[in-house]
Design an enzyme around this catalytic site. Structure first.
Site, PDB file in Angstrom:
ATOM      1  N   ASP A 273      14.369  -2.022   1.251  1.00 38.84           N
ATOM      2  CA  ASP A 273      13.519  -2.515   2.330  1.00 38.84           C
ATOM      3  C   ASP A 273      12.712  -3.742   1.918  1.00 38.84           C
ATOM      4  OD1 ASP A 273      14.297  -0.447   4.024  1.00 38.84           O
ATOM      5  OD2 ASP A 273      12.792   0.908   3.225  1.00 38.84           O
TER       6      ASP A 273
ATOM      7  N   ASP B  84      10.094   2.080   2.970  1.00 42.76           N
ATOM      8  CA  ASP B  84       9.637   2.639   1.696  1.00 42.76           C
ATOM      9  C   ASP B  84      10.602   2.398   0.547  1.00 42.76           C
ATOM     10  OD1 ASP B  84      11.600   4.563   2.524  1.00 42.76           O
ATOM     11  OD2 ASP B  84      10.775   5.899   1.007  1.00 42.76           O
TER      12      ASP B  84
ATOM     13  N   ASP C 103      12.323   1.654   9.048  1.00 43.89           N
ATOM     14  CA  ASP C 103      13.424   2.263   8.321  1.00 43.89           C
ATOM     15  C   ASP C 103      13.383   3.752   8.679  1.00 43.89           C
ATOM     16  OD1 ASP C 103      15.456   2.617   6.337  1.00 43.89           O
ATOM     17  OD2 ASP C 103      13.914   3.400   5.003  1.00 43.89           O
TER      18      ASP C 103
END
Length: 637
Positions: A534, A530, A337
């Site tokens: 996600d 995080d 990410d």
């Protein structure tokens, strides 16, 4: 050493003091005229002293119909040797076996103690001010929003925000970082940190069970229950191996002498009598049993994983189980990410463009619309507004996943999000040529401009990508909801090989599934994230890695590995630790089984005696345990 280990050491020393002179007498080096039955009785003293617990466990195993274990092997082998008149060898096997057990127990205890000391972050109490005096209470009794006082040298018992005081905190047990962290009013602090200098007053933001220290302890305590394939293999191996070698030893004791007597007779085979023929083959079978004891493998493999998880914990890398450590060693593709993973997640509003109304008014509308969101972008807009938010002005809040937020502020409908949201509310977004995260705003269906927000790269993101390439990661991929221009710039700046932009949370799962299909046989994919969005991707990847300190609870729960200090460099370090651990596991399996296989053949042919047998058992176990402990030494990887 604990009390049990000290007791065993004392028994070993006393037994050894008895054994040495008795062995010299039995071998004829010293002649005191003691009859053979007298030597036998004297040898029983060190034998029972050092081995009574092994005999007891073997008897219990037989009574409970769980016969085949190392205690049974040692009991049968040593009693067999003594019955055949090999008193010295029988006692020596039991004595040296207990030396190996003591060493193994001490090594396991020491590795557990190291982890326990490292994870000694559970606070014993919290200081609450009552009538002007500090009172110590159980941290579990402290409610969210309470003010606690932490004095120098004390652990911070609950997560919170400093409301008064300045100090330096030792966070090494949480993050593996030895450098003290300076904190002052407004700084968020984590439970388990040690206050080093000043007195702090902290407003708690989480209950004890939800605080960082509790979560870490829970992860470490549960890690042992999730076993790697290697551990499961060894467990199954031992379950079948031990009965097989027992029956093989029985066959070795019975079949050859019967065959010899039938074909040649005991005299023709070089034996004085049938008794000496049977005695020789039974002794070979006893030697076979001692060698076959699977302790080296059964003990060292779980110890290797345990030590590896402990070594990783010392570096601020929490692995939830040895199965994840094993899978991590096979990772060849890493997907990321962007926000909070590659970038700092510290967003700042840098510009407001194309607005027909006053910029301050646009920020006021945007900040109020975002007031219920904890997303870093929302917090940056609220920070740029810089005034108190009156939540009573905000109604009808709708969060549209992958698009943004629609809310009513003072009765006006405010839509704030990406260009897809603008299309959804029936207006057209104006494209921005500045690099950054672009947040479009529409009020009552009319486009009112966009806010440019910039997020800095983490200092070591580029170095982290280089480190991953060095450990054999073939592809790094960034998955982000940001625009193409932002994604390309970040990917180019840090050296990521591929990127996918403008993704909804569901799109990230689809991308991960495509990447999983592209992975070759024996290769694994890790996803690093995080945020709460996600969590589905972390669960879908072969290995989910969460940035723990600033990550959401959902992401940490869904992940298999948690990086406590949000350092992307530690991804490569975690892979190195896992590969070192697996390398040591394979070394121990090859060493133990290889040496035992050779010695079993030698025993069957009568070449290996009891002394070689005990070296093959205890010696290999000690070497394997020492090798396993190397898994904890990961600081310089």
């Amino acid at each position: 050493m604990n009390k049990k280990q000290k007791n065993l050491l004392l028994r070993i020393i006393i037994a050894a003091v008895f054994f040495v002179p008795l062995y010299l007498i039995s071998e004829g080096y010293v002649d005191l005229g003691i009859p053979d039955w007298g030597v036998f009785i004297l040898f029983l003293v060190p034998y029972l002293l050092v081995g009574y617990d092994i005999l007891k466990k073997a008897f219990k195993g037989i009574m409970n119909k769980q016969v085949f274990d190392e205690n049974f092997l040692m009991t049968v082998a040593t009693i067999g040797a003594i019955v055949l008149g090999e008193y010295g060898e029988g006692v020596a096997v039991m004595l040296l076996y207990q030396v190996g057990e003591l060493f193994q127990s001490y090594a396991v205890g020491k590795s557990r103690k190291n982890i326990t000391e490292l994870m000694d972050i559970r606070p014993d109490y919290a200081n609450i001010e009552v009538d002007g005096e500090l009172t110590q209470v159980d941290p579990e009794e402290v409610e969210v929003g309470s003010i606690i006082t932490v004095q120098p040298g004390e652990k911070i018992p609950l997560d919170g925000v400093v409301v008064e005081g300045t100090s330096a905190l030792n966070t090494s047990a949480l993050t593996g970082e030895s450098k003290p962290v300076e904190v002052s009013e407004g700084t968020e602090v984590l439970s388990g940190s040690i206050n080093m200098t000043g007195v702090l007053r902290i407003e708690t933001t989480a209950e004890f069970d939800e605080s960082t220290a509790s979560k870490i302890l829970d992860l470490v305590e549960n890690a042992a229950s999730l076993k790697a394939k290697s551990e499961n293999f060894i467990s199954k191996f031992a379950r079948y191996y031990t009965p097989i070698v027992c029956y093989a030893a029985l066959a070795l004791a019975v079949i050859p002498p019967l065959a010899i007597m039938f074909l040649k007779g005991s005299g023709a085979a070089g034996y004085d009598s049938a008794l000496s023929l049977w005695g020789d083959w039974i002794l070979r079978a006893c030697t076979f049993l001692v060698i076959s004891c699977p302790c080296a493998v059964v003990i060292s493999i779980p110890l290797s994983f345990f030590a590896g998880i402990g070594g990783a914990s010392r570096q601020g890398i929490l692995v939830k189980g040895s199965n994840y450590l094993e899978t991590l060693s096979e990772v060849r593709v890493v997907a990321f990410d962007k926000t909070g993973t590659i970038t700092k997640g510290n967003f700042e509003v840098t510009a407001v463009h194309h607005t027909p109304i006053d910029e301050a008014k646009l920020l006021e509308y945007a900040a109020h619309a975002e007031c219920h969101s904890s997303h870093p972008i929302a917090l940056s807009i609220i920070k740029a507004y810089g005034k108190r938010i009156d939540q009573s002005r905000v109604t009808d809040v709708q969060e549209i996943s992958g698009h943004g937020i629609i809310a009513k502020v003072d009765g006006d409908e405010v839509a704030i999000g990406n260009d897809k949201l603008m299309t959804k509310v029936g207006t057209e977004a104006i494209e921005c040529h500045h690099v950054g995260t672009i947040i479009h705003v529409a009020i009552n269906g009319e486009y009112c401009g966009h806010i440019v927000i910039f997020d800095e790269l983490k200092d070591n993101s580029k170095e982290a990508m280089q480190a991953l390439r060095k450990v054999g990661v073939q592809k790094t991929v960034m998955l982000t909801g940001d625009a193409e221009a932002v994604a390309k710039k970040v990917a180019d700046d840090v050296g990521i090989t591929e990127y996918r932009s403008q993704l909804l949370p569901a799109d990230k799962v689809t991308c991960v599934e495509e990447l999983l299909k592209e992975c070759g046989e024996g290769h694994r994919l890790a996803f690093v994230g995080d945020g709460i969005n996600d969590a589905p991707v972390l669960s879908r990847a072969d290995i989910g890695i969460a940035m723990g300190a600033m990550g959401s609870d959902a992401a940490i729960e869904a992940a298999d590995i948690v990086l406590m200090d949000d350092d992307p460099l530690k991804i490569a370090k975690a892979i190195k630790i896992s590969r070192k651990c697996l390398r040591i596991v394979k070394q121990n399996i090859a060493l133990a089984l290889g040496v035992k296989f050779i010695c079993l053949i030698l025993a069957a042919f009568g070449i290996a005696n009891m002394w070689i047998a005990i070296i093959a058992d205890v010696g290999v176990m000690i070497v394997a345990v020492l090798n396993a402990i190397r898994c904890m030494i990961v600081g310089k990887l």
